[in-house]
Design a protein around this motif. Structure first.
Motif, short mmCIF file in Angstrom:
data_model
loop_
_atom_site.label_atom_id
_atom_site.label_comp_id
_atom_site.label_asym_id
_atom_site.label_seq_id
_atom_site.Cartn_x
_atom_site.Cartn_y
_atom_site.Cartn_z
N GLY A 60 0.78 -1.23 0.00
CA GLY A 60 0.00 0.00 0.00
C GLY A 60 0.81 1.27 0.00
N ALA A 61 2.13 1.16 -0.02
CA ALA A 61 2.99 2.35 -0.07
C ALA A 61 3.23 2.76 -1.52
CB ALA A 61 4.32 2.08 0.62
N LEU A 62 3.48 4.05 -1.70
CA LEU A 62 3.82 4.58 -3.02
C LEU A 62 5.32 4.79 -3.11
CD1 LEU A 62 0.95 7.21 -3.32
CD2 LEU A 62 1.10 5.00 -4.48
N VAL A 63 5.86 4.55 -4.30
CA VAL A 63 7.30 4.71 -4.54
C VAL A 63 7.57 6.16 -4.93
CG1 VAL A 63 9.26 3.96 -5.93
CG2 VAL A 63 7.48 2.31 -5.30
N LEU A 64 8.45 6.80 -4.16
CA LEU A 64 8.87 8.17 -4.45
C LEU A 64 10.38 8.22 -4.50
CD1 LEU A 64 6.11 8.59 -2.48
CD2 LEU A 64 6.59 10.89 -3.28
N GLU A 65 10.88 9.36 -4.88
CA GLU A 65 12.33 9.57 -4.87
C GLU A 65 12.63 10.98 -4.43
OE1 GLU A 65 13.09 10.40 -9.57
OE2 GLU A 65 12.69 8.35 -8.97
N ARG A 66 13.81 11.13 -3.86
CA ARG A 66 14.35 12.45 -3.52
C ARG A 66 15.48 12.70 -4.49
NH1 ARG A 66 17.50 13.62 0.50
NH2 ARG A 66 17.23 15.84 0.56
N GLN A 67 15.39 13.86 -5.17
CA GLN A 67 16.38 14.16 -6.19
C GLN A 67 16.72 15.65 -6.15
OE1 GLN A 67 17.06 12.97 -10.83
NE2 GLN A 67 14.99 13.08 -10.14
N PHE A 68 17.99 15.96 -6.29
CA PHE A 68 18.43 17.35 -6.31
C PHE A 68 18.04 17.95 -7.65
CE2 PHE A 68 21.46 20.80 -6.96
CZ PHE A 68 21.41 21.44 -5.73
N ARG A 69 17.39 19.11 -7.60
CA ARG A 69 16.98 19.82 -8.81
C ARG A 69 17.75 21.13 -8.87
NH1 ARG A 69 14.83 16.46 -12.46
NH2 ARG A 69 13.19 15.17 -11.57
N TYR A 70 18.67 21.20 -9.79
CA TYR A 70 19.62 22.30 -9.86
C TYR A 70 18.98 23.69 -9.97
CZ TYR A 70 23.65 25.09 -10.99
OH TYR A 70 24.61 26.06 -10.97
N PRO A 71 17.95 23.90 -10.81
CA PRO A 71 17.42 25.27 -10.92
C PRO A 71 17.01 25.88 -9.58
CG PRO A 71 16.58 23.93 -12.70
CD PRO A 71 17.29 22.99 -11.76
N LEU A 72 16.51 25.06 -8.65
CA LEU A 72 16.10 25.58 -7.35
C LEU A 72 17.09 25.25 -6.25
CD1 LEU A 72 12.33 24.87 -7.80
CD2 LEU A 72 13.40 27.11 -7.55
N ARG A 73 18.19 24.58 -6.61
CA ARG A 73 19.31 24.30 -5.71
C ARG A 73 18.91 23.54 -4.46
NH1 ARG A 73 20.72 27.14 -9.75
NH2 ARG A 73 22.66 28.29 -9.89
N ARG A 74 17.99 22.57 -4.61
CA ARG A 74 17.63 21.74 -3.46
C ARG A 74 17.03 20.42 -3.92
NH1 ARG A 74 12.29 21.69 -1.29
NH2 ARG A 74 10.82 22.98 -2.41
N ALA A 75 16.94 19.49 -3.00
CA ALA A 75 16.35 18.18 -3.30
C ALA A 75 14.84 18.26 -3.15
CB ALA A 75 16.92 17.11 -2.37
N PHE A 76 14.14 17.56 -4.02
CA PHE A 76 12.68 17.51 -4.00
C PHE A 76 12.22 16.08 -3.84
CE2 PHE A 76 13.30 21.62 -5.82
CZ PHE A 76 12.17 22.35 -5.48
N LEU A 77 11.09 15.93 -3.18
CA LEU A 77 10.41 14.65 -3.05
C LEU A 77 9.40 14.58 -4.19
CD1 LEU A 77 10.17 12.16 -1.21
CD2 LEU A 77 8.51 13.43 0.15
#
Length: 188
Positions: A60-77
């Motif tokens: 029942g869990a959803l698969v997500l990832e944390r990835q650094f996004r350069y334009p905003l200079r931070r990691a996003f979920l």
């Protein structure tokens, strides 16, 4: 919502020039005829399109990832996503991105719809897929790709959206578009 040639809101292209031609993005500047007969300039990004995958595990869990996004200079979920390669079918792209980024393959796939994330300055479209019947086979990240794969219960994903922990537009849209399918699979 008309996009017919006789739509009174249509702007007609008078001339078009390429301003930038990058590896991913292509910027154009067009001179257009406005509905009232006047002229204006429109600058916009041409994008090859992308997919996003809402993948549901058996627990029942959803698969997500944390990835650094350069334009905003931070990691996003965010949910797994990626660019459609030239000539690639959208389902093949979704299957490839889920496998490469998270290491999962899915037995069941449903196309949920499409979203246009940046209509004011880009022609990008993102095709939304729902995947279930997951089997972990190991990721195959692209060179220079770094991310963390994690699983979150459905309620935790929704809470993360409402508390601002998930702000990525494609992930928010994909979650709400796929939510009826998630609940159908989970029997809720």
């Amino acid at each position: 919502m008309s996009h017919l040639p006789d739509d009174p809101l249509i702007e007609r292209t008078l001339s078009s020039e390429q301003v930038f031609d990058g590896a991913l993005l292509h910027v154009r500047r067009d001179r257009v005829r406005l509905p009232d007969g006047g002229e204006s300039v429109r600058e916009y990004v041409r994008h090859p399109g992308a997919v996003v995958v809402v993948a549901l595990q058996a627990d029942g869990a959803l698969v997500l990832e944390r990835q650094f996004r350069y334009p905003l200079r931070r990691a996003f979920l965010e949910f797994p996503a990626g660019k459609i390669d030239t000539g690639e079918a959208i389902l093949a792209c979704a299957m490839r991105e889920l496998r490469e980024e998270t290491g999962y393959e899915a037995a069941d796939w449903q196309h949920v719809g499409v979203m246009h994330p940046c209509i004011g300055y880009s022609d990008e479209r993102i095709e939304i897929f729902f995947a279930s019947g997951l089997r972990h086979v190991g990721h195959a990240w692209d060179e220079g790709e770094f991310l963390e794969v994690l699983a979150m219960p459905v309620d935790a994903v929704e809470e993360a959206i409402h508390t601002g922990r998930i702000t990525d537009a494609k992930s928010i849209t994909a979650f709400y578009r796929a939510r009826p399918l998630i609940h159908a699979v989970l029997g809720r």
